[in-house]
Design an enzyme around this catalytic site. Structure first.
Site, mmCIF file in Angstrom:
data_model
loop_
_atom_site.group_PDB
_atom_site.id
_atom_site.type_symbol
_atom_site.label_atom_id
_atom_site.label_comp_id
_atom_site.label_asym_id
_atom_site.label_seq_id
_atom_site.Cartn_x
_atom_site.Cartn_y
_atom_site.Cartn_z
ATOM 1 N N HIS A 414 -56.099 -69.675 30.124
ATOM 2 C CA HIS A 414 -57.311 -69.276 29.404
ATOM 3 C C HIS A 414 -56.967 -68.636 28.057
ATOM 4 O O HIS A 414 -57.612 -68.932 27.041
ATOM 5 C CB HIS A 414 -58.108 -68.294 30.257
ATOM 6 C CG HIS A 414 -59.192 -67.583 29.504
ATOM 7 N ND1 HIS A 414 -60.332 -68.206 29.056
ATOM 8 C CD2 HIS A 414 -59.296 -66.286 29.099
ATOM 9 C CE1 HIS A 414 -61.104 -67.331 28.426
ATOM 10 N NE2 HIS A 414 -60.494 -66.164 28.432
ATOM 11 N N HIS A 419 -58.328 -68.679 23.534
ATOM 12 C CA HIS A 419 -58.327 -67.683 22.453
ATOM 13 C C HIS A 419 -57.408 -68.007 21.281
ATOM 14 O O HIS A 419 -57.769 -67.783 20.123
ATOM 15 C CB HIS A 419 -57.937 -66.312 23.014
ATOM 16 C CG HIS A 419 -59.016 -65.659 23.807
ATOM 17 N ND1 HIS A 419 -60.136 -65.107 23.247
ATOM 18 C CD2 HIS A 419 -59.151 -65.485 25.153
ATOM 19 C CE1 HIS A 419 -60.921 -64.609 24.188
ATOM 20 N NE2 HIS A 419 -60.343 -64.825 25.353
ATOM 21 N N GLU A 459 -66.378 -65.079 23.651
ATOM 22 C CA GLU A 459 -66.202 -65.758 24.935
ATOM 23 C C GLU A 459 -67.122 -66.968 25.099
ATOM 24 O O GLU A 459 -66.689 -68.015 25.573
ATOM 25 C CB GLU A 459 -66.442 -64.786 26.091
ATOM 26 C CG GLU A 459 -65.382 -63.715 26.248
ATOM 27 C CD GLU A 459 -64.043 -64.263 26.721
ATOM 28 O OE1 GLU A 459 -63.963 -65.459 27.075
ATOM 29 O OE2 GLU A 459 -63.065 -63.507 26.716
ATOM 30 N N SER A 478 -62.074 -73.293 27.421
ATOM 31 C CA SER A 478 -61.056 -73.391 28.478
ATOM 32 C C SER A 478 -61.683 -73.660 29.840
ATOM 33 O O SER A 478 -61.011 -73.586 30.858
ATOM 34 C CB SER A 478 -60.228 -72.106 28.538
ATOM 35 O OG SER A 478 -61.060 -70.993 28.830
#
Length: 585
Positions: A414, A419, A459, A478
């Site tokens: 993730h 990110h 997010e 993701s």
């Protein structure tokens, strides 16, 4: 008896192990997802659980020592230092099993045996106090004197409930925390917030901040009682008007992020029966091993290399291929550009998991962001504080191989696929840092709002590109299931407005019914800046990249120095523009 002591110490060891862990706060996976808002609210329940655990530890310790005939106290090996009996001249009130505190106002305590000698002694003490003043008054701080004067106005003023913050310095570790909490309970106070940090003072292990609500007179009694204990190296009280001080503690230098490690104990494979790795002892042992690497990491250390197994690399490869297939159609252009660059530099390949150090070097070169390993889930406040220094706290463990497309908590896949590509974009990196800077010194309520904004942007954020909706949120990029849901016509798409976004209820069991769409990163940053300017924090901060230090702009001198620096930069920019305008000879 040894078996009994070991059994009693086991819960203590587990609790202290949990307290010392550090975690990060990302996710974005379908079903049983975590939320940043949930993280912020969960901190209050951690305080309550910690209080209960510490009190239970104190009870067990007292019972063990009683069975072993060991006197409780700091000088337990000295027979002369046994706990005082109630019939001594200098008596104590028992506030917990084998834990005593001195009553602060003898005449008001009606459980002391009364006799003529006691009365004579009390009278003698009162006469002495009238001559030289009470020792309590001589040790009282200015804040306590203000409280005492306010309490003396009337009985109503003395019994008025107020909020205050106590900073207590512990000599002998967290064991003494139970005494503090029990004393607060004895004086009919309520603990609102509790946090601790390792102390920098000599012979002091921890500094504990306790925000409480209690009657003004009881607060004075509590302060005197705590000051009489040898377990504490000092105590400071901040009254109601001073709880939100001008410059509350927050990390001022990147090295101080070593102290930002407050634990969030959710979704651990050891504790969550629904976790894919709950029944896999080998997986849990692997997670603990990688976690210990993160626990030992300190500022300035090289990032440790994790030798990923064949299974872990296979899990990475399966997720990488799915994400790569979806990126061209559904990801924002900034994500696509950095993703391609990572492939060109052979950091992103389907065969192996990239190391945190090589990703750190890539980000530092492109946007100035750096990475530090985290064992899992940090509190919202600590994670956001890291962003202020352009530091991203990243896990290094990989999700369970039996569930490659789902994990209940943030994992390395993730972090890398969600990110890192956008942290390599200058505009997005700046936006992330501005959220972090806004969190420094913010109130608990404002931290929750900032966490909500983070949730709906970093997010699960969406943005417009040529009248099409694209994803830039790490939780979407993701997790292909919610990505396809988010860009479809099923959910509601609202314009990004920080004021409304910050209070929007979220869905943590199903896909989000509402997403916020930014016109662009620049538009989102401008709206965010205007919203942050209305926060209650009575000062501004700026990050100095040369010193890796956050500076509080709270004086004319600091502002003048900053203006001088900005004038110099403006001069260089003006000169550059003039040179570009001149025709080439």
């Amino acid at each position: 008896m040894a078996v009994s002591v070991a059994a009693h110490s086991a819960p203590k060891n587990r609790e202290m192990f949990a307290i010392k862990k550090s975690y990060s706060i990302e996710n974005g996976y379908p079903s049983r997802r975590r939320s940043l808002v949930d993280d912020a609210r969960f901190e209050s329940s951690v305080v309550k659980q910690t209080k209960q655990a510490v009190l239970e530890e104190a009870r067990l310790k007292a019972n063990d020592e009683k069975e072993l005939d060991i006197p409780n106290g700091e000088n337990s090996e000295n027979e002369e230092e046994e706990q005082p009996e109630v019939d001594e001249q200098e008596y104590y009130v028992e506030v917990e099993d084998n834990i005593y505190v001195k009553p602060v106002e003898g005449p008001s305590c009606n459980n002391k045996p009364s006799n003529d000698d006691d009365k004579k002694e009390e009278k003698k003490e009162e006469e002495e106090k009238e001559k030289v003043g009470t020792s309590e008054d001589s040790e009282m701080t200015e804040e306590e004197m203000i409280l005492q004067n306010a309490a003396a106005v009337s009985e109503e003023a003395a019994n008025e409930l107020i909020k205050a913050a106590l900073v207590v310095r512990l000599r002998d570790g967290m064991g003494a925390l139970g005494r503090i909490l029990k004393a607060v309970e004895t004086f009919k106070g309520t603990v609102i917030h509790l946090e601790s940090r390792q102390s920098r003072e000599k012979n002091i292990q921890f500094d504990v901040l306790i925000k409480i609500e209690m009657a003004r007179s009881s607060l004075l009694q509590l302060c005197r009682s705590l000051r009489q204990s040898m377990s504490f190296g000092g105590m400071t009280v901040l009254a109601e008007n001073n709880v939100n001080v001008k410059a509350p503690w927050f990390p001022k230098h990147a090295s101080e992020l070593d102290g930002c490690n407050h634990l969030m104990t959710k979704y651990e494979p050891d504790l969550d029966m629904n976790h894919p790795g709950f029944a896999d002892k080998e997986y849990r042992a692997r997670r603990k091993l990688i976690a210990e690497v993160a626990f030992a990491y300190k500022y300035g250390d090289p990032i440790p290399v994790i030798e990923y197994t064949e299974t872990e690399n296979k899990t990475w490869g399966s997720v990488f291929k799915v994400v790569k297939d979806l990126v061209p159609k559904h990801a924002c252009k900034e994500y696509i550009q950095v993703f391609k660059k990572l492939e060109e530099e052979k950091i992103f390949t389907p065969e192996r998991i990239p190391q945190l150090q090589e990703m750190n070097d890539f980000l530092r070169k492109n946007t100035g962001f750096t990475l530090r390993p985290a064992a899992g889930l940090l509190t919202s406040r600590d994670f956001l504080a890291s962003l202020a220094f352009r530091v991203f706290q990243s896990t290094q463990y990989v999700r369970h191989g039996n569930s490659p497309m789902h994990t209940p908590e943030p994992d390395y896949i993730h972090e890398m696929l969600g990110h890192m590509p956008l942290l390599g974009d200058a505009s997005f990196a700046q936006f992330s840092q501005e959220i972090g800077l806004a969190s420094l010194g913010a109130s608990d309520e404002e931290i929750e709002k900032l966490s909500t904004v983070y949730w709906f942007t970093v997010e699960f954020g969406l943005c417009k590109e040529e009248n099409q909706v694209k994803a830039y949120g790490a939780g979407l990029l993701s997790a292909y299931g919610e990505l396809l849901h988010a860009v479809s016509d099923k959910p509601e798409h609202r314009p990004f407005d920080p004021e409304k976004t910050a209070v929007q209820p979220y869905q943590d069991q199903e896909y989000q019914p509402i997403y916020f769409v930014a016109e662009s990163f620049e538009d989102a940053k401008e709206k965010f800046r205007r919203w942050v300017s209305s926060m209650s924090r009575p000062f501004e901060v700026r990050y100095n990249p040369h010193t890796e230090r956050v500076e509080i702009l709270d004086s004319v001198e600091k502002l003048e120095a900053l203006v001088s620096q900005l004038n110099t930069e403006m001069l260089h920019l003006t000169n550059a523009i003039e040179k570009l305008r001149k025709p080439l000879l």
